[in-house]
Design a protein around this motif. Structure first.
Motif, PDB file in Angstrom:
ATOM      1  N   ASP A   1       0.833  -1.213   0.000  1.00  0.00           N
ATOM      2  CA  ASP A   1       0.000   0.000   0.000  1.00  0.00           C
ATOM      3  C   ASP A   1       0.864   1.258   0.000  1.00  0.00           C
ATOM      4  N   PHE A   2       1.904   1.269   0.830  1.00  0.00           N
ATOM      5  CA  PHE A   2       2.769   2.442   0.936  1.00  0.00           C
ATOM      6  C   PHE A   2       3.464   2.753  -0.393  1.00  0.00           C
ATOM      7  N   ASP A   3       3.995   1.721  -1.033  1.00  0.00           N
ATOM      8  CA  ASP A   3       4.707   1.929  -2.301  1.00  0.00           C
ATOM      9  C   ASP A   3       3.767   2.476  -3.371  1.00  0.00           C
ATOM     10  N   ASP A   4       2.556   1.960  -3.414  1.00  0.00           N
ATOM     11  CA  ASP A   4       1.565   2.417  -4.388  1.00  0.00           C
ATOM     12  C   ASP A   4       1.158   3.860  -4.110  1.00  0.00           C
ATOM     13  N   ALA A   5       0.992   4.181  -2.828  1.00  0.00           N
ATOM     14  CA  ALA A   5       0.546   5.523  -2.434  1.00  0.00           C
ATOM     15  C   ALA A   5       1.557   6.601  -2.799  1.00  0.00           C
ATOM     16  N   LEU A   6       2.837   6.301  -2.662  1.00  0.00           N
ATOM     17  CA  LEU A   6       3.870   7.297  -2.934  1.00  0.00           C
ATOM     18  C   LEU A   6       3.827   7.765  -4.385  1.00  0.00           C
ATOM     19  N   GLU A   7       3.526   6.854  -5.295  1.00  0.00           N
ATOM     20  CA  GLU A   7       3.415   7.231  -6.699  1.00  0.00           C
ATOM     21  C   GLU A   7       2.297   8.249  -6.894  1.00  0.00           C
TER      22      GLU A   7
ATOM     23  N   TYR B   1       2.449  14.523   1.771  1.00  0.00           N
ATOM     24  CA  TYR B   1       3.751  13.863   1.920  1.00  0.00           C
ATOM     25  C   TYR B   1       4.205  13.874   3.381  1.00  0.00           C
ATOM     26  N   ILE B   2       3.939  14.960   4.083  1.00  0.00           N
ATOM     27  CA  ILE B   2       4.317  15.027   5.502  1.00  0.00           C
ATOM     28  C   ILE B   2       3.566  13.963   6.303  1.00  0.00           C
ATOM     29  N   ALA B   3       2.263  13.830   6.054  1.00  0.00           N
ATOM     30  CA  ALA B   3       1.494  12.781   6.729  1.00  0.00           C
ATOM     31  C   ALA B   3       2.056  11.406   6.370  1.00  0.00           C
ATOM     32  N   TYR B   4       2.427  11.241   5.110  1.00  0.00           N
ATOM     33  CA  TYR B   4       2.999   9.973   4.636  1.00  0.00           C
ATOM     34  C   TYR B   4       4.284   9.631   5.394  1.00  0.00           C
ATOM     35  N   ILE B   5       5.207  10.592   5.522  1.00  0.00           N
ATOM     36  CA  ILE B   5       6.485  10.265   6.166  1.00  0.00           C
ATOM     37  C   ILE B   5       6.325  10.065   7.675  1.00  0.00           C
ATOM     38  N   TYR B   6       5.339  10.729   8.289  1.00  0.00           N
ATOM     39  CA  TYR B   6       5.059  10.449   9.699  1.00  0.00           C
ATOM     40  C   TYR B   6       4.674   8.982   9.865  1.00  0.00           C
ATOM     41  N   TYR B   7       3.745   8.549   9.029  1.00  0.00           N
ATOM     42  CA  TYR B   7       3.270   7.170   9.142  1.00  0.00           C
ATOM     43  C   TYR B   7       4.349   6.178   8.702  1.00  0.00           C
ATOM     44  N   LEU B   8       5.171   6.570   7.748  1.00  0.00           N
ATOM     45  CA  LEU B   8       6.263   5.696   7.332  1.00  0.00           C
ATOM     46  C   LEU B   8       7.246   5.490   8.483  1.00  0.00           C
ATOM     47  N   LYS B   9       7.549   6.562   9.190  1.00  0.00           N
ATOM     48  CA  LYS B   9       8.450   6.453  10.346  1.00  0.00           C
ATOM     49  C   LYS B   9       7.828   5.593  11.438  1.00  0.00           C
ATOM     50  N   LEU B  10       6.528   5.761  11.662  1.00  0.00           N
ATOM     51  CA  LEU B  10       5.830   4.923  12.639  1.00  0.00           C
ATOM     52  C   LEU B  10       5.873   3.458  12.196  1.00  0.00           C
ATOM     53  N   PHE B  11       5.675   3.236  10.908  1.00  0.00           N
ATOM     54  CA  PHE B  11       5.721   1.875  10.359  1.00  0.00           C
ATOM     55  C   PHE B  11       7.107   1.262  10.563  1.00  0.00           C
TER      56      PHE B  11
END
Length: 277
Positions: A208-214, A228-238
């Motif tokens: 899901d993450f890889d698809d979302a980044l595109e 993107y900021i919300a994305y990297i917050y959740y990526l760091k949590l992940f």
């Protein structure tokens, strides 16, 4: 804009700031024209979620039924004396957000009232309604009537919402299971949560993450950085969850400190300036 409407929009901003540091910081990175609409959407979904998760001494079924009725009425009449619903209907009507998205969201909230275990189908239905459609509501705002762009980004927005929700499920395993008796992941026994269970869920989230980044890279200017900021917050949590044992995940809520969130936001701002986003 009249004083009443502005006051209602301000209420949604207060709700967002009080309930979510991550989303509050992300919204501040949006172009000014997008901030109030996104606050309004967040205020709506936050209060609906509050009904099913917090008011344990109340008749939740009655409360959510009334909330649904009031939501429909607000959208139709284009006014509500509930400030959260007045702000939300304004955005729904202005950006032509389809009611089937709102209906799917409310159905997922209703599922939380009596459903404690999920099959593959009900799990997908719940994630679609509780998270993916929220991303689609926001996408309607970002696309500003560009239907072709919306259709292009729709699957990517769904992937992002799905990733966020699955991470929330992993983060909140202890409270969901012990306090609310809920088990969202199909076929997983949280009394015996194993590393294999955890890794299987993480593989799903990674897709899901890889698809979302595109999709984030294709968002209009003015919305891209905030998402993107919300994305990297959740990526760091992940990443933090992946580095933590299944036993610890089942007994402790993993979080990112606010100081680290601010640092991540600064990194994102630099990447944006250098056109790396």
């Amino acid at each position: 804009m009249d004083l009443y409407t502005q006051t209602c929009l301000d209420c949604s901003k207060i709700i967002t700031n009080n309930y979510s540091t991550s989303f509050s910081l992300g919204i501040k990175a949006f172009d000014k024209k997008f901030r109030e609409p996104i606050y309004a959407i967040y205020g709506f979904v936050r209060f609906a979620d509050e009904i099913v998760d917090t008011f344990h001494d109340q008749d939740k079924e009655s409360l959510i039924a009334q909330f649904r009725k009031d939501t429909v009425e607000a959208i139709k009449r284009k006014i509500s004396l509930n400030p959260v619903l007045h702000a939300f209907q304004l955005v729904v009507n202005q950006y032509h957000i389809e009611f089937h998205l709102i209906d799917a969201f409310l159905k997922s909230m209703e599922m939380d009232l009596d459903k404690t275990r999920y099959t593959d189908d009900s799990y997908k239905e719940y994630i679609y309604g509780s998270a993916e459609v929220v991303g689609l509501m926001c996408l309607r705002v970002f696309c500003e009537g560009n239907h072709q762009l919306y259709d292009t980004l729709l699957p990517k927005a769904r992937s992002l919402g799905s990733a966020f929700q699955k991470i929330n499920f992993l983060r909140d395993i202890k409270s969901d299971f012990e306090e609310r008796g809920r088990t969202y992941f199909p076929g997983v026994d949280f009394t015996k949560f194993t590393e294999a269970d955890k890794q299987e869920i993480e593989k799903d989230i990674k897709v899901d993450f890889d698809d979302a980044l595109e999709g984030i890279k294709l968002l209009p200017q003015g919305s891209k950085l905030g998402v993107y900021i919300a994305y990297i917050y959740y990526l760091k949590l992940f990443e933090k969850i992946r580095a933590t044992s299944a036993q610890t995940i089942a007994n402790k809520r993993i979080r990112i400190p606010d100081t680290q969130k601010i640092f991540l936001m600064a990194q994102a701002l630099i990447k944006d300036k250098l056109n790396f986003v």
